[in-house]
Motif scaffolding. Structure first.
Motif, mmCIF file in Angstrom:
data_model
loop_
_atom_site.group_PDB
_atom_site.id
_atom_site.type_symbol
_atom_site.label_atom_id
_atom_site.label_comp_id
_atom_site.label_asym_id
_atom_site.label_seq_id
_atom_site.Cartn_x
_atom_site.Cartn_y
_atom_site.Cartn_z
ATOM 1 N N GLU A 272 40.254 26.275 0.687
ATOM 2 C CA GLU A 272 41.196 26.549 -0.403
ATOM 3 C C GLU A 272 41.382 25.324 -1.300
ATOM 4 O O GLU A 272 41.335 25.421 -2.529
ATOM 5 N N ARG A 273 41.605 24.177 -0.651
ATOM 6 C CA ARG A 273 41.831 22.949 -1.436
ATOM 7 C C ARG A 273 40.578 22.570 -2.226
ATOM 8 O O ARG A 273 40.661 22.145 -3.381
ATOM 9 N N THR A 274 39.412 22.721 -1.599
ATOM 10 C CA THR A 274 38.163 22.347 -2.255
ATOM 11 C C THR A 274 37.883 23.238 -3.458
ATOM 12 O O THR A 274 37.476 22.761 -4.519
ATOM 13 N N SER B 24 35.820 37.522 -11.458
ATOM 14 C CA SER B 24 37.160 37.416 -10.886
ATOM 15 C C SER B 24 37.193 36.275 -9.880
ATOM 16 O O SER B 24 36.342 36.188 -8.994
ATOM 17 N N SER B 25 38.173 35.375 -10.019
ATOM 18 C CA SER B 25 38.281 34.246 -9.084
ATOM 19 C C SER B 25 38.533 34.725 -7.663
ATOM 20 O O SER B 25 38.028 34.144 -6.694
ATOM 21 N N VAL B 26 39.284 35.806 -7.524
ATOM 22 C CA VAL B 26 39.546 36.373 -6.199
ATOM 23 C C VAL B 26 38.254 36.857 -5.570
ATOM 24 O O VAL B 26 37.978 36.624 -4.384
ATOM 25 N N LYS C 37 36.363 35.422 -2.212
ATOM 26 C CA LYS C 37 36.062 36.365 -1.132
ATOM 27 C C LYS C 37 34.582 36.282 -0.766
ATOM 28 O O LYS C 37 34.217 36.278 0.415
ATOM 29 N N ASN C 38 33.724 36.219 -1.784
ATOM 30 C CA ASN C 38 32.291 36.060 -1.555
ATOM 31 C C ASN C 38 31.996 34.781 -0.777
ATOM 32 O O ASN C 38 31.233 34.784 0.192
ATOM 33 N N TYR C 39 32.568 33.682 -1.249
ATOM 34 C CA TYR C 39 32.399 32.380 -0.599
ATOM 35 C C TYR C 39 32.700 32.492 0.889
ATOM 36 O O TYR C 39 31.880 32.137 1.742
ATOM 37 N N PHE D 118 42.210 35.646 6.725
ATOM 38 C CA PHE D 118 42.756 34.420 6.128
ATOM 39 C C PHE D 118 42.928 34.616 4.622
ATOM 40 O O PHE D 118 43.869 34.089 4.022
ATOM 41 N N LEU D 119 42.020 35.370 4.018
ATOM 42 C CA LEU D 119 42.079 35.615 2.577
ATOM 43 C C LEU D 119 43.333 36.377 2.176
ATOM 44 O O LEU D 119 43.828 36.238 1.060
ATOM 45 N N ASP D 120 43.855 37.191 3.100
ATOM 46 C CA ASP D 120 45.045 38.007 2.820
ATOM 47 C C ASP D 120 46.329 37.357 3.307
ATOM 48 O O ASP D 120 47.398 37.979 3.256
ATOM 49 N N GLN D 121 46.223 36.109 3.797
ATOM 50 C CA GLN D 121 47.391 35.433 4.378
ATOM 51 C C GLN D 121 48.023 36.318 5.463
ATOM 52 O O GLN D 121 49.246 36.436 5.570
ATOM 53 N N ASP D 122 47.172 36.952 6.260
ATOM 54 C CA ASP D 122 47.647 37.896 7.269
ATOM 55 C C ASP D 122 48.547 37.196 8.286
ATOM 56 O O ASP D 122 48.272 36.073 8.716
#
Length: 574
Positions: free
Chosen positions: A153-155, A173-175, A179-181, A325-329
């Motif tokens: 995230e920071r990078t 889309s940045s999102v 997600k791809n990354y 992790f992407l959804d802050q679950d």
């Protein structure tokens, strides 16, 4: 108060009501006797657990509820049931659910689950070695994933503009990019690495993924220095311009010849060893991209395709769905107090190097700092005997030079093979690079030892010692343990110590078929001979000493012989 007796009849009747009335002329199957309370049955049904698991899990819960302090477990029935089902399913090898599915079913986070399981273990002593091993693996994997996601995230925040032009925003889309990354990284990590808790190699693999996607990104989306690096690559005609007349392997080989600019920037920005990352990129990451069919894609890979492939991996491993992790679950959220303490941990640098104190002591940063410190120490060393060592060799009654060089070469092949077996065949060269660092440290410490003994004894002929195969193998093993522990610092260790991984001590003993007490005899001399060892590394070697004394040394079967050797030889290695 202990739970009520199992409501078998009522639950069975309820299930019989759900049966289909059109069952034909065949006699109806005998109703299954349900075990436990109604909510326990619902939980078991949701996780699709077997009859054996249901029955044993309920008995475990009954036993747990009967001990002193059971009130706490009665207040957390669902969580306790989940822990009992987890324990039993592992013990019986009947895991019908993933770890994430369990967490979601009982509405609990990873950290809370581990803490609750620890309490259960203390009060019941019911957790087997098998369960302990599974929990340890899950915890290490979670710690590494959590550290890497935060770093990711920071990078990305340092790579991409927060508000690119509206034209770019409409196209990408940045999102979707993030997600791809992340899913590509998770897929690569699962397919390339056999040891998924290796923080350093995992981070190096993440840099490979970043490199790939940065080169697919429009320069207008990027911050410096990545924008300039991508522009330079594009000018060279090797980014995002696959030609129909070329096959994929031709395009790939041309691309990797000219596209190292971005990976160089990434390694520089993150204090990462460029040679190691490039080696991983070419030997493991490029073949991985080829295997999933996206290396020559003209644009971003399809998220759905990547996610489906990751799904197969996740369901096979039955562990953590790291896409969440992407959804802050909620199930993957860390312990806030522990994380805040981690971020406040200061770097243990030289007081004169105050500029380094600005950097936060995150797990990835700490790992990179430790590695850089080791590499700086060994920069002046070589992977061949120095002129000073050659003089010592020549002074021996029997010159040990040839046997030393042959031994180092032979153990190189063994180490590289065992490393690849443990980590992944694509990482064999990384093992070779770490072995070279170990050899440099081995020669450096050997020279320091000999100088010290020459001053102490006023002798120059160390023929007996330098022709001792066990001494050399032990000394080299100790040097490699320092290297492996430096690289193997686990993400959960905020105090600088190394958590146990598949490559942790006593792995090196098994690699070289070395007896624990022979390794033990060189540790003290090694520490004295290498003043540049960090306090954390000295503690690590001392822990190895303690572990040998507590258990490993006694596995030889001859306790008297071991005791005599330890008492007579530990203080007189020479």
């Amino acid at each position: 108060m202990p739970p009520k007796p199992p409501r078998r009849a009522g639950a069975a009747a309820a299930r019989s009501q759900r049966a289909s009335p059109d069952s034909g002329s065949a006699p109806p199957a005998a109703p299954r006797l349900e075990i436990g309370e109604a909510d326990f049955v619902v939980l078991c049904d949701a996780l699709k657990v077997s009859e054996r698991v249901r029955e044993k899990a309920w008995k475990t819960y009954e036993s747990l509820s009967a001990v002193d302090g059971a009130l706490a477990y009665n207040k957390k029935k669902k969580e306790t049931w989940g822990v009992c089902i987890f324990i039993v399913a592992i013990d019986l090898d009947e895991m019908t659910f993933t770890f994430t599915e369990l967490l979601k079913s009982i509405s609990i986070s990873v950290c809370t689950f581990f803490q609750f399981l620890k309490e259960v273990d203390v009060n019941m002593d019911t957790v087997s070695t098998k369960v302990d091993s599974t929990v340890s693996r899950l915890k290490k994997k979670y710690d590494v994933l959590l550290a890497l996601y935060h770093k990711f995230e920071r990078t990305c925040g340092l790579i991409y503009l927060e508000q690119p032009s509206s034209e770019i925003s409409a196209k990408v889309s940045s999102v979707l990019v993030l997600k791809n990354y992340w899913i590509t990284f998770l897929l690569a990590k699962g397919k390339v690495l056999q040891v998924e808790d290796d923080l350093v190699i995992s981070f190096q693999l993440l840099l490979c993924v970043l490199d790939y996607f940065i080169k697919l990104s429009p320069p207008a989306m990027l911050k410096e220095p990545y924008k300039s690096a991508v522009t330079a690559v594009t000018v060279n005609g090797s980014a995002r311009t696959p030609r129909r007349g070329q096959n994929r392997s031709t395009r790939t080989s041309k691309q990797i010849d000219t596209d190292t600019k971005v990976i160089e920037v990434l390694c520089k920005e993150h204090d990462c060893n460029l040679d190691e990352v490039k080696n991983l990129y070419f030997t493991s990451f490029i073949p991985f991209l080829n295997s999933i069919g996206i290396v020559a894609s003209n644009g971003l890979p399809e998220v759905e395709v990547l996610s489906k492939q990751y799904d197969e991996l996740y369901l096979k491993n039955k562990d953590i769905d790291a896409r969440l992790f992407l959804d802050q679950d909620a199930t993957l959220q860390p312990d806030v107090i522990a994380c805040s303490q981690l971020e406040r941990t200061p770097l243990k640098n030289n007081p004169d190097e105050e500029l380094n104190l600005i950097l936060p002591q995150t797990p990835v940063r700490a790992a990179m700092n430790n590695i850089q410190q080791l590499i700086m120490i060994l920069n002046s060393a070589t992977d061949k005997p120095s002129d000073t060592l050659i003089i010592y060799f020549n002074n021996c009654t029997v010159n040990p030079k040839d046997s030393i060089l042959k031994r180092v070469e032979s153990l190189d092949h063994i180490f590289k093979k065992k490393f690849a077996e443990a980590v992944g065949q694509g990482c064999a060269e990384i093992g070779s690079q770490r072995y070279k660092l170990g050899v440099r440290l081995y020669y450096r410490v050997m020279e320091s030892m000999l100088k010290s003994e020459e001053e102490r004894l006023s002798v120059q002929n160390f023929s007996k010692l330098l022709n001792d195969n066990i001494f050399h193998t032990s000394l080299l093993a100790c040097a490699l343990e320092v290297v492996m522990a430096t690289y193997g610092r686990n993400a959960s260790q905020s105090d600088g110590t190394s958590a146990e991984t598949d490559l942790s001590f006593p792995w090196i003993l098994n690699v070289f078929d070395l007896k624990a007490f022979d390794f033990y005899k060189v540790i003290e001399s090694f520490i004295k001979a290498e003043p540049s060892l960090t306090r954390e590394m000295i503690k690590h070697l001392e822990r190895c000493e303690h572990r040998i004394m507590e258990s490993l040394a006694w596995q030889s079967g001859n306790l008297r012989l071991v005791c005599v050797q330890l008492q007579s030889e530990k203080s007189t290695v020479f």
